[in-house]
Scaffold this motif. Structure first.
Motif, short mmCIF file in Angstrom:
data_model
loop_
_atom_site.label_atom_id
_atom_site.label_comp_id
_atom_site.label_asym_id
_atom_site.label_seq_id
_atom_site.Cartn_x
_atom_site.Cartn_y
_atom_site.Cartn_z
N UNK A 21 0.70 -1.12 0.01
CA UNK A 21 0.13 0.38 0.01
C UNK A 21 0.44 1.64 0.11
N UNK A 22 0.00 2.55 -0.55
CA UNK A 22 1.12 3.76 -0.75
C UNK A 22 1.63 4.00 1.23
N UNK A 23 1.19 3.78 1.41
CA UNK A 23 0.96 3.95 3.50
C UNK A 23 2.62 3.53 3.39
N UNK A 24 2.00 1.92 3.43
CA UNK A 24 3.72 1.43 3.67
C UNK A 24 4.71 1.44 3.12
N UNK A 25 4.67 2.04 2.06
CA UNK A 25 5.44 2.26 0.65
C UNK A 25 6.15 3.37 1.82
N UNK A 26 5.65 4.51 1.97
CA UNK A 26 6.26 5.76 2.47
C UNK A 26 7.17 4.92 3.94
N UNK A 27 6.33 4.46 4.39
CA UNK A 27 6.58 4.31 6.26
C UNK A 27 8.13 3.17 6.35
N UNK A 28 8.01 1.82 5.24
CA UNK A 28 8.91 1.20 5.68
C UNK A 28 10.42 2.38 4.21
N UNK A 29 10.11 3.35 3.61
CA UNK A 29 10.87 3.82 2.97
C UNK A 29 11.96 4.65 3.62
N UNK A 30 10.33 5.20 4.76
CA UNK A 30 11.58 6.45 5.68
C UNK A 30 12.93 5.76 6.08
N UNK A 31 12.50 4.57 6.70
CA UNK A 31 13.72 3.56 7.52
C UNK A 31 14.89 3.52 6.13
N UNK A 32 14.57 3.48 4.96
CA UNK A 32 15.35 3.46 3.78
C UNK A 32 16.22 5.24 4.18
N UNK A 33 15.94 6.44 3.70
CA UNK A 33 16.35 7.21 4.03
C UNK A 33 16.99 8.36 4.75
N UNK A 34 15.60 8.03 6.29
CA UNK A 34 16.40 8.41 7.63
C UNK A 34 17.04 8.63 7.63
N UNK A 35 18.43 6.49 7.79
CA UNK A 35 19.00 6.74 8.24
C UNK A 35 20.51 7.66 7.81
N UNK A 36 20.26 7.76 6.29
CA UNK A 36 21.76 8.83 5.41
C UNK A 36 21.21 10.20 6.23
N UNK A 37 19.98 10.47 6.54
CA UNK A 37 19.54 11.98 6.68
C UNK A 37 19.92 12.51 7.89
N UNK A 38 20.29 11.43 8.65
CA UNK A 38 20.36 11.67 10.10
C UNK A 38 21.71 11.84 10.09
N UNK A 39 22.50 10.96 9.38
CA UNK A 39 24.22 10.77 9.65
C UNK A 39 24.58 12.02 9.39
N UNK A 40 23.88 12.08 8.14
CA UNK A 40 24.52 13.34 7.58
C UNK A 40 24.47 15.06 8.10
N UNK A 41 22.83 15.30 8.00
CA UNK A 41 22.94 15.77 9.56
C UNK A 41 23.51 16.47 11.02
N UNK A 42 24.35 15.41 11.35
CA UNK A 42 25.06 14.93 11.99
C UNK A 42 25.93 15.02 12.39
N UNK A 43 27.42 14.06 11.31
CA UNK A 43 28.40 14.17 11.13
C UNK A 43 28.83 15.56 9.54
N UNK A 44 28.04 15.85 8.81
CA UNK A 44 27.61 17.02 7.92
C UNK A 44 28.89 16.05 7.05
N UNK A 45 28.95 14.28 6.59
CA UNK A 45 29.52 14.05 5.96
C UNK A 45 28.89 12.92 5.09
N UNK A 46 28.06 12.94 3.94
CA UNK A 46 27.98 12.13 2.83
C UNK A 46 27.92 12.37 1.88
N UNK A 47 28.07 11.54 0.73
CA UNK A 47 27.85 11.96 -0.44
C UNK A 47 26.58 11.70 -0.86
N UNK A 48 26.22 11.60 -1.75
CA UNK A 48 24.60 11.09 -2.37
C UNK A 48 25.53 10.02 -3.88
#
Length: 294
Positions: free
Chosen positions: A181-208
């Motif tokens: 379902x679209x809701x599940x895609x968003x929920x589980x997709x958040x887990x895929x992108x939130x880790x890198x974004x959190x890492x980026x916010x803390x370390x300022x060290x992430x390349x796309x």
């Protein structure tokens, strides 16, 4: 801003090659793309979505071919449940609809959000070692998110209204990895992108590029976990903590337990493993506890 009309992509590539000969060939291709597009959000959005589609359907295709090969049935975990061509096609239609209506907006807005937290798109690229340890961290973070959110989705109302769609196929196949379902895609997709974004916010060290490699590996993991095939060379035989297809196939067959995505440790520690071996261990523990109490 629209792409430059006076210069071609290969003109930009030539200019960058002359100006920065120290860059490797792939780095020059990369820099030329951003220079040619003239808009980082547009350049990243197009590249990200095309990469996702090519990897998802490209990785699913071999499993679709294997499903049509009777000689491979001996490796099928649920041997009598080979998906029909109609099931494959119906699944592909819903997945494509989800990609364009749910995932495309998420992919498009990822760049400006991540760039706000310090994501870089410039060259040169980070070292292989840097990308490797960051991706390992992302795997651990995503697996944790996936375990708890997936387990929550098996709670009555959430299962009935959201997660039940994904369980339409009790014997999964590769293409069904993002059949949800679209809701599940968003929920589980958040887990895929939130880790890198959190890492980026803390370390300022992430390349796309690191993010891209992470997404590719995560897609491979998800599709292979839904493949429905267990081989003597499957990765979990060499890395016992890796989940793999046998772990997730049991989840689809039993509709409970084995909630993790990449690793087995959350299910092991919290006693949510599913399948005959897990049940045997529980019986043995219960028997040992009863004997000790006597």
């Amino acid at each position: 801003m629209l792409p430059h009309t006076t210069n071609t992509y290969w003109h930009e590539f030539s200019e960058i090659s002359r100006a920065t000969p120290s860059l490797n060939y792939f780095e020059r291709l990369w820099a030329a793309w951003y220079a040619f597009m003239g808009n980082d959000v547009l350049a990243t959005g197009i590249m990200s979505f095309m990469m996702h589609e090519l990897v998802y359907f490209g990785r699913s295709l071999p499993w679709m071919i294997i499903d049509q090969m009777p000689a491979m049935n001996k490796y099928k975990i649920q041997g009598q449940k080979v998906p029909s061509k109609k099931e494959q096609w119906d699944c592909a239609k819903l997945v494509l609809l989800s990609h364009f209506t749910v995932e495309l907006p998420q992919i498009w807005f990822f760049h400006p959000m991540a760039q706000y937290f310090g994501l870089t798109t410039t060259v040169p690229f980070p070292s292989i070692l840097t990308m490797a340890y960051q991706i390992a961290i992302f795997f651990v973070l995503e697996d944790t998110w996936h375990y708890w959110s997936h387990r929550a989705l098996h709670w009555g109302p959430l299962y009935k209204n959201i997660h039940k769609i994904h369980h339409q196929y009790s014997a999964p196949f590769g293409l069904a990895a993002e059949y949800a379902s679209p809701i599940e895609v968003m929920i589980l997709g958040l887990g895929t992108v939130s880790g890198p974004i959190l890492w980026c916010a803390i370390t300022k060290d992430l390349h796309i590029l690191t993010m891209y490699i992470w997404i590719v590996l995560r897609l491979f993991q998800a599709i292979d976990a839904h493949s429905g095939y267990e081989f003597p060379w499957s990765l979990h035989h060499f890395l016992p903590f890796w989940a793999g297809a046998d772990h997730h196939d049991t989840h689809h067959e039993k509709f409970i337990g084995n909630y993790s995505s990449s690793f087995r440790w959350w299910d092991y520690v919290l006693d949510t493993e599913s399948g005959a071996e897990a049940q045997k261990r529980r019986r043995e523990r219960k028997l040992a506890k009863a004997q000790k109490a006597q």
